[in-house]
Design a protein around this motif. Sequence first.
Motif, PDB file in Angstrom:
ATOM      1  N   VAL A 114      12.631  27.913  83.626  1.00  5.94           N
ATOM      2  CA  VAL A 114      13.112  28.618  82.434  1.00  5.94           C
ATOM      3  C   VAL A 114      11.945  29.065  81.560  1.00  5.94           C
ATOM      4  CG1 VAL A 114      14.334  28.277  80.242  1.00  5.94           C
ATOM      5  CG2 VAL A 114      15.401  27.548  82.373  1.00  5.94           C
ATOM      6  N   ASN A 115      10.912  28.222  81.488  1.00  5.62           N
ATOM      7  CA  ASN A 115       9.779  28.518  80.595  1.00  5.62           C
ATOM      8  C   ASN A 115       9.060  29.819  80.932  1.00  5.62           C
ATOM      9  OD1 ASN A 115      10.204  26.262  79.070  1.00  5.62           O
ATOM     10  ND2 ASN A 115       8.628  25.017  80.041  1.00  5.62           N
ATOM     11  N   ILE A 116       9.146  30.263  82.183  1.00  8.05           N
ATOM     12  CA  ILE A 116       8.427  31.501  82.521  1.00  8.05           C
ATOM     13  C   ILE A 116       9.345  32.532  83.196  1.00  8.05           C
ATOM     14  CG2 ILE A 116       6.172  30.401  82.694  1.00  8.05           C
ATOM     15  CD1 ILE A 116       6.449  30.573  85.704  1.00  8.05           C
ATOM     16  N   MET A 117      10.626  32.422  82.894  1.00  7.49           N
ATOM     17  CA  MET A 117      11.578  33.386  83.455  1.00  7.49           C
ATOM     18  C   MET A 117      11.181  34.813  83.077  1.00  7.49           C
ATOM     19  SD  MET A 117      14.558  33.031  85.194  1.00  7.49           S
ATOM     20  CE  MET A 117      15.488  31.621  84.588  1.00  7.49           C
ATOM     21  N   GLY A 118      11.063  35.669  84.059  1.00  5.74           N
ATOM     22  CA  GLY A 118      10.722  37.066  83.813  1.00  5.74           C
ATOM     23  C   GLY A 118       9.243  37.373  83.957  1.00  5.74           C
ATOM     24  N   LEU A 119       8.447  36.369  84.293  1.00  6.68           N
ATOM     25  CA  LEU A 119       7.003  36.605  84.417  1.00  6.68           C
ATOM     26  C   LEU A 119       6.700  37.559  85.578  1.00  6.68           C
ATOM     27  CD1 LEU A 119       4.128  35.879  83.484  1.00  6.68           C
ATOM     28  CD2 LEU A 119       4.184  33.970  85.082  1.00  6.68           C
ATOM     29  N   VAL A 120       5.980  38.621  85.270  1.00  4.23           N
ATOM     30  CA  VAL A 120       5.700  39.648  86.273  1.00  4.23           C
ATOM     31  C   VAL A 120       4.529  39.239  87.159  1.00  4.23           C
ATOM     32  CG1 VAL A 120       6.520  41.400  84.690  1.00  4.23           C
ATOM     33  CG2 VAL A 120       4.067  40.946  84.862  1.00  4.23           C
ATOM     34  N   CYS A 121       4.414  39.903  88.304  1.00  3.48           N
ATOM     35  CA  CYS A 121       3.296  39.684  89.224  1.00  3.48           C
ATOM     36  C   CYS A 121       2.477  40.974  89.261  1.00  3.48           C
ATOM     37  CB  CYS A 121       3.825  39.329  90.617  1.00  3.48           C
ATOM     38  SG  CYS A 121       2.532  38.876  91.788  1.00  3.48           S
ATOM     39  N   ASP A 122       1.276  40.944  88.659  1.00  2.60           N
ATOM     40  CA  ASP A 122       0.505  42.179  88.475  1.00  2.60           C
ATOM     41  C   ASP A 122      -0.982  41.983  88.799  1.00  2.60           C
ATOM     42  OD1 ASP A 122       0.226  40.418  86.416  1.00  2.60           O
ATOM     43  OD2 ASP A 122       0.380  41.874  84.800  1.00  2.60           O
ATOM     44  N   PRO A 123      -1.271  41.634  90.040  1.00  3.96           N
ATOM     45  CA  PRO A 123      -2.667  41.342  90.395  1.00  3.96           C
ATOM     46  C   PRO A 123      -3.554  42.584  90.384  1.00  3.96           C
ATOM     47  CG  PRO A 123      -1.298  41.408  92.356  1.00  3.96           C
ATOM     48  CD  PRO A 123      -0.370  41.550  91.194  1.00  3.96           C
ATOM     49  N   ILE A 124      -4.676  42.490  89.702  1.00  2.00           N
ATOM     50  CA  ILE A 124      -5.620  43.613  89.652  1.00  2.00           C
ATOM     51  C   ILE A 124      -6.170  43.895  91.048  1.00  2.00           C
ATOM     52  CG2 ILE A 124      -7.935  44.267  88.857  1.00  2.00           C
ATOM     53  CD1 ILE A 124      -7.237  43.081  86.162  1.00  2.00           C
ATOM     54  N   GLY A 125      -6.125  45.137  91.443  1.00  2.00           N
ATOM     55  CA  GLY A 125      -6.619  45.524  92.758  1.00  2.00           C
ATOM     56  C   GLY A 125      -5.782  44.974  93.895  1.00  2.00           C
ATOM     57  N   GLY A 126      -4.610  44.417  93.564  1.00  2.00           N
ATOM     58  CA  GLY A 126      -3.758  43.850  94.605  1.00  2.00           C
ATOM     59  C   GLY A 126      -4.221  42.494  95.105  1.00  2.00           C
ATOM     60  N   LEU A 127      -5.247  41.924  94.474  1.00  2.00           N
ATOM     61  CA  LEU A 127      -5.760  40.626  94.895  1.00  2.00           C
ATOM     62  C   LEU A 127      -5.125  39.524  94.052  1.00  2.00           C
ATOM     63  CD1 LEU A 127      -9.547  41.590  95.083  1.00  2.00           C
ATOM     64  CD2 LEU A 127      -7.912  41.489  96.976  1.00  2.00           C
ATOM     65  N   ARG A 179       6.182  43.659  90.718  1.00  2.00           N
ATOM     66  CA  ARG A 179       6.333  42.631  91.747  1.00  2.00           C
ATOM     67  C   ARG A 179       5.205  42.743  92.787  1.00  2.00           C
ATOM     68  NH1 ARG A 179      11.643  43.266  94.371  1.00  2.00           N
ATOM     69  NH2 ARG A 179      12.143  45.133  93.201  1.00  2.00           N
ATOM     70  N   GLU A 180       4.036  42.320  92.411  1.00  2.00           N
ATOM     71  CA  GLU A 180       2.873  42.190  93.292  1.00  2.00           C
ATOM     72  C   GLU A 180       2.476  43.492  93.974  1.00  2.00           C
ATOM     73  OE1 GLU A 180       3.074  38.702  95.770  1.00  2.00           O
ATOM     74  OE2 GLU A 180       1.066  39.045  96.564  1.00  2.00           O
ATOM     75  N   THR A 181       2.762  44.597  93.325  1.00  2.00           N
ATOM     76  CA  THR A 181       2.387  45.893  93.892  1.00  2.00           C
ATOM     77  C   THR A 181       1.116  46.449  93.268  1.00  2.00           C
ATOM     78  OG1 THR A 181       3.795  46.968  92.244  1.00  2.00           O
ATOM     79  CG2 THR A 181       4.766  46.523  94.414  1.00  2.00           C
ATOM     80  N   ALA A 182       0.658  45.787  92.188  1.00  2.00           N
ATOM     81  CA  ALA A 182      -0.505  46.259  91.425  1.00  2.00           C
ATOM     82  C   ALA A 182      -0.240  47.633  90.806  1.00  2.00           C
ATOM     83  CB  ALA A 182      -1.760  46.308  92.298  1.00  2.00           C
ATOM     84  N   LEU A 183       1.039  47.935  90.547  1.00  2.00           N
ATOM     85  CA  LEU A 183       1.423  49.216  89.962  1.00  2.00           C
ATOM     86  C   LEU A 183       1.878  49.082  88.511  1.00  2.00           C
ATOM     87  CD1 LEU A 183       3.452  50.676  92.977  1.00  2.00           C
ATOM     88  CD2 LEU A 183       1.111  51.255  92.281  1.00  2.00           C
ATOM     89  N   GLY A 184       1.724  47.884  87.924  1.00  2.00           N
ATOM     90  CA  GLY A 184       2.151  47.670  86.551  1.00  2.00           C
ATOM     91  C   GLY A 184       1.421  46.498  85.924  1.00  2.00           C
ATOM     92  N   GLY A 185       1.821  46.171  84.696  1.00  2.00           N
ATOM     93  CA  GLY A 185       1.200  45.042  84.001  1.00  2.00           C
ATOM     94  C   GLY A 185      -0.286  45.244  83.779  1.00  2.00           C
ATOM     95  N   VAL A 186      -1.064  44.153  83.777  1.00  2.00           N
ATOM     96  CA  VAL A 186      -2.502  44.275  83.518  1.00  2.00           C
ATOM     97  C   VAL A 186      -3.232  45.003  84.646  1.00  2.00           C
ATOM     98  CG1 VAL A 186      -2.570  42.207  82.062  1.00  2.00           C
ATOM     99  CG2 VAL A 186      -3.041  42.020  84.520  1.00  2.00           C
ATOM    100  N   ALA A 187      -2.588  45.121  85.804  1.00  2.00           N
ATOM    101  CA  ALA A 187      -3.229  45.823  86.927  1.00  2.00           C
ATOM    102  C   ALA A 187      -3.449  47.297  86.634  1.00  2.00           C
ATOM    103  CB  ALA A 187      -2.389  45.667  88.204  1.00  2.00           C
ATOM    104  N   THR A 188      -2.621  47.853  85.733  1.00  2.00           N
ATOM    105  CA  THR A 188      -2.734  49.294  85.448  1.00  2.00           C
ATOM    106  C   THR A 188      -3.305  49.580  84.067  1.00  2.00           C
ATOM    107  OG1 THR A 188      -0.406  49.306  84.760  1.00  2.00           O
ATOM    108  CG2 THR A 188      -0.894  49.975  87.019  1.00  2.00           C
ATOM    109  N   THR A 189      -3.888  48.576  83.421  1.00  2.00           N
ATOM    110  CA  THR A 189      -4.633  48.833  82.190  1.00  2.00           C
ATOM    111  C   THR A 189      -5.893  49.619  82.563  1.00  2.00           C
ATOM    112  OG1 THR A 189      -5.840  46.767  82.422  1.00  2.00           O
ATOM    113  CG2 THR A 189      -3.795  46.708  81.133  1.00  2.00           C
ATOM    114  N   PRO A 190      -6.535  50.285  81.599  1.00  2.00           N
ATOM    115  CA  PRO A 190      -7.774  51.002  81.926  1.00  2.00           C
ATOM    116  C   PRO A 190      -8.794  50.110  82.634  1.00  2.00           C
ATOM    117  CG  PRO A 190      -7.018  51.632  79.741  1.00  2.00           C
ATOM    118  CD  PRO A 190      -6.112  50.523  80.183  1.00  2.00           C
ATOM    119  N   THR A 191      -8.950  48.895  82.147  1.00  2.00           N
ATOM    120  CA  THR A 191      -9.900  47.980  82.798  1.00  2.00           C
ATOM    121  C   THR A 191      -9.436  47.617  84.201  1.00  2.00           C
ATOM    122  OG1 THR A 191     -10.591  47.049  80.680  1.00  2.00           O
ATOM    123  CG2 THR A 191     -10.990  45.707  82.636  1.00  2.00           C
ATOM    124  N   GLY A 192      -8.132  47.361  84.331  1.00  2.00           N
ATOM    125  CA  GLY A 192      -7.601  47.026  85.643  1.00  2.00           C
ATOM    126  C   GLY A 192      -7.811  48.147  86.651  1.00  2.00           C
TER     127      GLY A 192
END
Length: 289
Positions: A202-215, A267-280
Motif C-alpha cells: 500500500v505504501n508505494i501503490m502506483g509507483l512507476v518504473c522509469d529506468p534511465i536508458g532502460g537500465l 512501465r519499464e519502457t524508459a518512455l516516461g518519469g525521470v527517464a524522459t527528463t532532460p538529464t535522463g
Amino acid sequence: MFNKAEELLKLCNEKNKKISEIVMEKELKSSDISQDELMNRMRETLQVMKTSATSALDKEVISVSGLTGGDSKKVEEYRNSGKTLTGDLIISAMAKALSTSEVNASMGRIVAAPTAGASGIVPSALLSAGQKLDLTDDDLLMGLFTSAGIGEIIAKNATVSGAEGGCQAECGSAAAMAAAAIVEMAGGTPEASFNAAAFALVNIMGLVCDPIGGLVEYPCALRNASGVVNALISADLALSGVKSLVPFDEVVEAMYKVGKLLPESLRETALGGVATTPTGENLRRRLQH
C-alpha cells in the motif's frame, strides 16, 4: 497447497505452524529433493545475499554503464560518522540495499528476489533485522522461506514485473516479502506477517518504473534503499499491533489493477518519469554512444 494468503493463513492456523514451515513443506512436496538439500540450497542463496549486501560497503562498485556506483560506500561512511538523522539501523539497511543494487549493475552475482532491479531489499532487510534481533543464519533461512511464500502469492495473483505492473510490482513486492519475513523472525504471528506485507504494498501503490536508458540502475538503486526502509517500518507497524484494513489478497489484486492502469510509458519502457527528463534523455544518448 495454497494460491492465496487466505489459504496459506488457514494452513498456518490449522497446523499451528509458521508461514515458513508451510512454504517449506510445499517446496518439499513439489520437488524430489530432501530437506537437507533444500536447506543447503537456501544456505547458498543466503550466502550470495550476504556477499552482495556487503561487498560495496567499503569500496566503490561502479556499474558497467558508468551511470551509477559508489553510493553504498558513501552511505556506510555517513553511518560511521555517527551523525545520522534516522539512526544506525535505517542507514545501515540503506547502505546494504544500495550495495546489492550496485553489484547487480556491475554484472556481479545477486539473488533476484523477486527481480534484479529490486534485489537489494530482501537481503538488506533480513540481514539488518537479523543483526538487530541477534538471530542465527537458520533464523534467516526460515525468513527466506516466508519471503518466498509471499512472493509466490503475488506472482500467482498479480505480477512482480516492472514491465507489467510498474515499480510497485518490483520494489513493492520485495518490500512485502521482506516485511512479512521480518515479522515472523521477530516472533509475530502469520496474520501480522500478512498485515506487514499489505502495508508495504500500500505504501508505494502506483509507483512507476522509469529506468534511465532502460537500465534497471537509476532510480532503481535509490528505490531499493527506500524499499528496505518501507519493509522495516511495515514490519514494525504490524508488530505493534496495527492491522491492515484491507486483506493482503485484496491489496495484491488492487496493486495488479493499478499496474494495468499505468500507461505503457510508466512501465519499464524508459518512455516516461525521470527517464524522459532532460538529464535522463542526455544520459540515454550518452549511453547509446
